[in-house]
Every structure is written in structure tokens, then in C-alpha cells.
Scaffold this motif. Structure first.
Motif, PDB file in Angstrom:
ATOM      1  N   TYR A   1     -10.167   3.864   0.860  1.00 26.46           N
ATOM      2  CA  TYR A   1      -9.878   5.077   0.109  1.00 26.46           C
ATOM      3  C   TYR A   1     -10.370   6.277   0.920  1.00 26.46           C
ATOM      4  CZ  TYR A   1      -9.374   1.944  -3.929  1.00 26.46           C
ATOM      5  OH  TYR A   1      -8.993   0.948  -4.794  1.00 26.46           O
TER       6      TYR A   1
ATOM      7  N   LEU B   1      -2.041  -0.598  -3.403  1.00 27.89           N
ATOM      8  CA  LEU B   1      -2.891  -1.374  -2.493  1.00 27.89           C
ATOM      9  C   LEU B   1      -3.780  -2.348  -3.258  1.00 27.89           C
ATOM     10  CD1 LEU B   1      -6.154  -0.341  -2.133  1.00 27.89           C
ATOM     11  CD2 LEU B   1      -4.957   1.691  -1.316  1.00 27.89           C
TER      12      LEU B   1
ATOM     13  N   GLY C   1      -4.880   0.027   2.863  1.00 30.68           N
ATOM     14  CA  GLY C   1      -4.788   1.464   2.681  1.00 30.68           C
ATOM     15  C   GLY C   1      -5.000   2.162   4.020  1.00 30.68           C
ATOM     16  N   PRO C   2      -5.016   3.473   4.003  1.00 33.57           N
ATOM     17  CA  PRO C   2      -4.847   4.334   2.839  1.00 33.57           C
ATOM     18  C   PRO C   2      -3.432   4.259   2.278  1.00 33.57           C
ATOM     19  CG  PRO C   2      -4.764   5.642   4.843  1.00 33.57           C
ATOM     20  CD  PRO C   2      -5.114   4.250   5.258  1.00 33.57           C
ATOM     21  N   GLY C   3      -3.317   4.649   1.026  1.00 29.20           N
ATOM     22  CA  GLY C   3      -2.010   4.613   0.388  1.00 29.20           C
ATOM     23  C   GLY C   3      -2.148   4.771  -1.102  1.00 29.20           C
ATOM     24  N   SER C   4      -1.207   4.181  -1.828  1.00 21.19           N
ATOM     25  CA  SER C   4      -1.202   4.250  -3.278  1.00 21.19           C
ATOM     26  C   SER C   4      -2.382   3.478  -3.851  1.00 21.19           C
ATOM     27  CB  SER C   4       0.114   3.662  -3.813  1.00 21.19           C
ATOM     28  OG  SER C   4      -0.010   3.282  -5.156  1.00 21.19           O
ATOM     29  N   PHE C   5      -3.153   4.104  -4.722  1.00 21.82           N
ATOM     30  CA  PHE C   5      -4.298   3.428  -5.328  1.00 21.82           C
ATOM     31  C   PHE C   5      -3.856   2.171  -6.060  1.00 21.82           C
ATOM     32  CE2 PHE C   5      -6.251   7.462  -4.528  1.00 21.82           C
ATOM     33  CZ  PHE C   5      -7.606   7.189  -4.398  1.00 21.82           C
TER      34      PHE C   5
ATOM     35  N   TYR D   1      -2.736  11.469   5.388  1.00 21.80           N
ATOM     36  CA  TYR D   1      -3.666  10.497   5.937  1.00 21.80           C
ATOM     37  C   TYR D   1      -3.234  10.268   7.377  1.00 21.80           C
ATOM     38  CZ  TYR D   1      -4.588   9.578   0.991  1.00 21.80           C
ATOM     39  OH  TYR D   1      -4.899   9.699  -0.346  1.00 21.80           O
TER      40      TYR D   1
ATOM     41  N   SER E   1      -5.547  -1.816   8.320  1.00 25.75           N
ATOM     42  CA  SER E   1      -5.246  -0.421   7.989  1.00 25.75           C
ATOM     43  C   SER E   1      -3.744  -0.174   8.028  1.00 25.75           C
ATOM     44  CB  SER E   1      -5.944   0.514   8.980  1.00 25.75           C
ATOM     45  OG  SER E   1      -5.336   1.795   8.986  1.00 25.75           O
TER      46      SER E   1
ATOM     47  N   ALA F   1       0.804  -1.225   0.000  1.00 22.36           N
ATOM     48  CA  ALA F   1       0.000   0.000   0.000  1.00 22.36           C
ATOM     49  C   ALA F   1       0.834   1.271   0.000  1.00 22.36           C
ATOM     50  CB  ALA F   1      -0.942   0.010   1.201  1.00 22.36           C
TER      51      ALA F   1
ATOM     52  N   PRO G   1     -10.587  -2.222   0.045  1.00 19.54           N
ATOM     53  CA  PRO G   1      -9.703  -1.047  -0.015  1.00 19.54           C
ATOM     54  C   PRO G   1     -10.252   0.114   0.803  1.00 19.54           C
ATOM     55  CG  PRO G   1     -10.882  -1.325  -2.088  1.00 19.54           C
ATOM     56  CD  PRO G   1     -11.149  -2.553  -1.277  1.00 19.54           C
TER      57      PRO G   1
END
Length: 226
Positions: free
Chosen positions: A205, A72, A65-69, A122, A94, A9, A203
């Protein structure tokens, strides 16, 4: 309990095998892209080094995530596919919880922060080892305000830690740990303790993607500007 944990992620690709919280094999490679090309090889390597067959796994854990679309989704797709093939539960964790769990913080307040760019992080805050609120996308100003409200000697962890410390040098902090990803050990603890029914591999987001769909299909004429 035998676990395979996966993290793609954030700024690394991680795969590790644990047995009763004891690491059997760990692979960690910092990277901002290329997770899709590396993940399969890392999982193969850790399973071989651990000397365990895939059938011996009790559950699989993955950061949601959160993180890179893109990142992850790579980890989630791999974990869900493997879980379906083996008929094993897949636990979603998470990335902010895992970053906080990577610190031996005791009762010290912790702010887990991921650089979300565009003047945001985030964030999730923790007091006495328990989360204070949900994972959120916050402006740097709002993140600093909430961290200051936790009191003195807050520990900052994650790629957003250095960003916030640089933007607010007067913020009172016990330490800044700018690690790019959570530790495999922290992931394994959270996965082992989680109820799969309450932690699905979906995911997380916190912001809409930067990319937007095209306004017209290939070959279609442009619409006149009114």
C-alpha cells in the motif's frame, strides 16, 4: 518449475500456469471490479487446460500492489489460501516491477506508472533493467521531473502512462504503452527468479484507503458540534 501466477491488483483478472517458463494455459480478462467472482473460475480453467493437478505446482505467484485495495486483497487471499492448502511457497511480486518486465526494453529507461487518481501515479523507474528507487506514490509533476532526469527516449508503461503523457506532452518519450495489467509471461519470470523468503505475499500500500471508518456505531447519537 511449475508455476501458477495470479494478478488481480489492477484493471484485469489474470491466471496462468507455466512450466519452465513455457505457458501451458493463460486467462486474461480486463475488468475494474468483479475479480472475486471470476478468479476461482479462471484458476480452475487454466489448471484443467494445462492438464496438471494442483499438487504438481511448485510455487504460486501473486501481485501485491500497488493497485486496487479490493482487487489486490482478492488475489492475495486466494494465493495464500491455496499455498497453505498445498504447502507450497507463495511469492509476492510488485505490480510495477511486473509492468516494467512486460516490456522488452533492453537498456532503454522505463517508467512503470499506475494511475492513482487525485493527480498522482504509483511509479517505479528502471535503468538498464534495474530499479532506480522504490515503488512510490508521486504527483504528476514529480513523476515528470524524475522521468525527464532519466534522459531521452524513456518508455512509459501502465495505466498511468497515458495520464502522464497527456499532462506533459513535451516530455520526451520513446513510447507509451497504456496496458491495464502486466503480462502473465512477465509475472512468471519474476516469480520463478524470486527467493520466496525475500518476496512474501504482503500487500504493498502506497497510500491510505479512500474509505474511512464511521465516526459512530449504528444507533449511537451524533456528537454535538462544539
Amino acid at each position: 518449475m511449475r508455476l501458477l501466477v495470479i494478478d488481480t491488483a489492477l484493471g484485469a483478472c489474470t491466471a496462468a500456469v507455466f512450466e519452465d517458463e513455457r505457458p501451458l494455459a493463460v486467462r486474461f480478462e480486463p475488468m475494474t471490479k468483479g475479480h472475486q467472482e471470476r478468479l476461482g473460475g479462471l484458476v480452475r480453467d487454466v489448471m484443467a487446460e494445462a492438464g496438471r493437478s494442483f499438487d504438481a505446482l511448485d510455487r504460486i505467484g501473486v501481485t501485491v500492489g500497488p493497485g486496487s485495495f479490493t482487487g489486490l486483497r482478492v488475489g492475495l487471499a486466494f494465493a495464500q489460501g491455496l499455498g497453505a492448502a498445498l504447502d507450497r511457497p507463495v511469492v509476492g511480486v510488485s505490480a510495477l516491477d511486473a509492468l516494467a518486465a512486460s516490456l522488452d526494453s533492453g537498456a532503454t529507461p522505463v517508467a512503470a506508472l499506475i494511475d492513482a487518481r487525485r493527480g498522482q501515479v504509483y511509479a517505479r523507474l528502471f535503468m538498464d533493467g534495474a530499479a532506480v528507487g522504490a515503488d512510490e506514490a508521486l504527483s504528476l509533476d514529480e513523476a515528470a521531473r524524475r522521468i525527464a532526469a532519466l534522459g531521452k527516449d524513456v518508455r512509459l508503461v501502465g495505466s498511468g502512462a497515458a495520464v502522464l503523457a497527456e499532462a506533459f506532452p513535451d516530455l520526451i518519450m520513446a513510447s507509451v504503452d497504456p496496458r491495464v495489467a502486466p503480462s502473465a509471461e512477465a509475472l512468471a519470470r519474476l516469480v520463478a527468479a524470486a527467493d520466496p523468503a525475500d518476496h512474501p505475499p504482503r500487500p504493498l500500500y502506497l497510500r491510505a484507503p479512500d474509505a474511512t471508518p464511521p465516526t459512530r456505531l449504528p444507533g449511537q447519537p451524533r456528537q454535538p458540534v462544539p
